[in-house]
Scaffold this motif. Structure first.
Motif, mmCIF file in Angstrom:
data_model
loop_
_atom_site.group_PDB
_atom_site.id
_atom_site.type_symbol
_atom_site.label_atom_id
_atom_site.label_comp_id
_atom_site.label_asym_id
_atom_site.label_seq_id
_atom_site.Cartn_x
_atom_site.Cartn_y
_atom_site.Cartn_z
ATOM 1 N N PRO A 133 4.309 21.777 14.567
ATOM 2 C CA PRO A 133 5.129 20.745 14.996
ATOM 3 C C PRO A 133 6.601 20.848 15.290
ATOM 4 N N ASP A 134 7.193 20.098 16.248
ATOM 5 C CA ASP A 134 8.818 20.301 16.171
ATOM 6 C C ASP A 134 9.333 19.257 15.351
ATOM 7 N N ILE A 135 8.767 18.074 15.238
ATOM 8 C CA ILE A 135 9.169 16.881 14.431
ATOM 9 C C ILE A 135 7.911 16.164 13.445
ATOM 10 N N VAL A 136 8.137 16.195 12.391
ATOM 11 C CA VAL A 136 7.001 15.503 11.448
ATOM 12 C C VAL A 136 7.855 14.414 10.750
ATOM 13 N N LEU A 137 7.174 13.228 10.952
ATOM 14 C CA LEU A 137 7.587 12.086 10.462
ATOM 15 C C LEU A 137 6.841 11.564 9.493
ATOM 16 N N ASP A 138 7.055 11.363 8.175
ATOM 17 C CA ASP A 138 5.967 10.662 7.138
ATOM 18 C C ASP A 138 6.318 9.329 7.077
ATOM 19 N N ASP A 139 5.319 8.679 7.588
ATOM 20 C CA ASP A 139 5.220 7.286 7.586
ATOM 21 C C ASP A 139 3.954 6.820 6.857
ATOM 22 N N GLY A 140 3.277 7.662 5.769
ATOM 23 C CA GLY A 140 2.011 7.492 5.357
ATOM 24 C C GLY A 140 1.830 6.368 4.115
ATOM 25 N N SER A 141 1.119 7.164 3.261
ATOM 26 C CA SER A 141 0.817 6.241 2.029
ATOM 27 C C SER A 141 2.122 5.816 1.228
ATOM 28 N N HIS A 142 3.210 6.522 1.353
ATOM 29 C CA HIS A 142 4.468 6.085 0.566
ATOM 30 C C HIS A 142 4.196 6.504 -0.820
ATOM 31 N N ILE A 143 3.086 7.061 -1.113
ATOM 32 C CA ILE A 143 2.707 7.355 -2.658
ATOM 33 C C ILE A 143 3.238 8.666 -2.962
ATOM 34 N N MET A 144 4.045 8.860 -3.985
ATOM 35 C CA MET A 144 5.127 10.051 -4.165
ATOM 36 C C MET A 144 4.070 11.156 -4.457
ATOM 37 N N GLN A 145 3.146 11.186 -5.086
ATOM 38 C CA GLN A 145 2.232 12.294 -5.146
ATOM 39 C C GLN A 145 1.896 13.042 -3.771
ATOM 40 N N HIS A 146 1.698 11.978 -2.904
ATOM 41 C CA HIS A 146 1.146 12.473 -1.407
ATOM 42 C C HIS A 146 2.466 12.869 -0.528
ATOM 43 N N VAL A 147 3.547 12.233 -0.765
ATOM 44 C CA VAL A 147 4.684 12.533 0.142
ATOM 45 C C VAL A 147 5.257 13.964 -0.313
ATOM 46 N N VAL A 148 5.021 14.266 -1.784
ATOM 47 C CA VAL A 148 5.756 15.525 -2.221
ATOM 48 C C VAL A 148 4.472 16.716 -1.685
ATOM 49 N N ALA A 149 3.278 16.245 -2.011
ATOM 50 C CA ALA A 149 2.408 17.394 -1.373
ATOM 51 C C ALA A 149 2.315 17.691 0.074
ATOM 52 N N THR A 150 2.686 16.827 1.043
ATOM 53 C CA THR A 150 2.588 16.964 2.367
ATOM 54 C C THR A 150 4.035 17.723 2.735
ATOM 55 N N PHE A 151 5.006 17.428 1.966
ATOM 56 C CA PHE A 151 6.305 18.216 2.482
ATOM 57 C C PHE A 151 6.076 19.538 1.829
ATOM 58 N N GLY A 152 5.516 19.714 0.782
ATOM 59 C CA GLY A 152 5.423 21.062 0.093
ATOM 60 C C GLY A 152 4.507 22.103 1.193
ATOM 61 N N PHE A 153 3.409 21.342 1.878
ATOM 62 C CA PHE A 153 2.641 22.449 2.895
ATOM 63 C C PHE A 153 3.378 22.373 4.052
ATOM 64 N N LEU A 154 3.718 21.150 4.606
ATOM 65 C CA LEU A 154 4.415 21.013 6.050
ATOM 66 C C LEU A 154 5.736 21.657 6.409
ATOM 67 N N PHE A 155 6.475 21.319 5.493
ATOM 68 C CA PHE A 155 8.099 21.709 5.881
ATOM 69 C C PHE A 155 8.107 23.010 6.144
#
Length: 215
Positions: free
Chosen positions: A103-125
């Motif tokens: 992806p060129d851009i990732v926009l996280d507007d998902g669950s907003h649950i901290m555990q999810h946001v951190v895990a997603t960033f850790g994998f996708l960044f």
């Protein structure tokens, strides 16, 4: 028509956005307009934001929305693909990268649950384009207990970002903090009210210059 004007005139599916996000969107996303683009939005809402991004980025954009709700599959249309899965599931995310590429851009507007946001960033960044943008919004939830947040609470995405500021500047810590892949692949971090944007990229050798003629 700019993005804010498009939002205000929307008569398609519902879009739910905070108005102060729009200058940040334009600042970080404008260079992709009318260019080939793979845009990943985490959280489909009611489908309107994907339509807004389609109008904004133009005919060469490929947009992927992910959500845990099966009914979101109905939001698919030309240029917009929907995949159903958990944003914190690395197997699901790996399948997305395999199917759609980087992806060129990732926009996280998902669950907003901290555990999810951190895990997603850790994998996708580090799987975002080397010169891409990773943006996380609605980070007021980092301060709300029901989302795993709290002021200065360990484990929130805001607290992670505070450590990443040091990590981005690790080259200047005189060995106190070893440089990492994040250090080497991040050009900038931009903090806004409830939103953080990361711009990826590599610098050449960091060299200071003193140029000019002494008087």
């Amino acid at each position: 028509m700019n993005l804010w004007a498009d939002f205000l005139s929307n008569d398609g599916r519902i879009i739910d956005k905070w108005k102060h996000y729009f200058p940040a969107y334009e600042r970080h996303f404008a260079r992709y307009v009318n260019r080939p683009l793979t845009f990943l939005e985490i959280g489909c809402g009611e489908g309107g934001s994907l339509q807004m991004w389609k109008r904004y980025f133009g005919p060469h954009a490929r947009l992927i929305g992910i959500d845990v709700r099966p009914q979101c599959a109905a939001f698919e249309e030309d240029q917009i693909a929907i995949r159903i899965g958990d944003q914190a599931d690395p197997v699901f995310l790996d399948q997305l990268i395999e199917e759609f590429g980087t992806p060129d851009i990732v926009l996280d507007d998902g669950s907003h649950i901290m555990q999810h946001v951190v895990a997603t960033f850790g994998f996708l960044f580090h799987r975002t384009a080397p010169d891409g943008v990773y943006m996380v919004e609605d980070l007021h939830t980092a301060y709300w207990e029901q989302f795993g947040g709290g002021l200065q609470r360990p484990g929130t995405f805001i607290e992670l970002c505070k450590t990443l500021v040091d990590e981005m500047n690790a080259d200047w810590t005189r060995g106190a903090l070893p440089p990492t892949e994040f250090t080497r692949s991040t050009l900038s971090m931009h903090f806004y009210d409830s939103l953080v944007a990361f711009e990826r990229g590599r610098t050449t050798r960091k060299t200071g210059f003193r140029i000019g003629r002494e008087t």
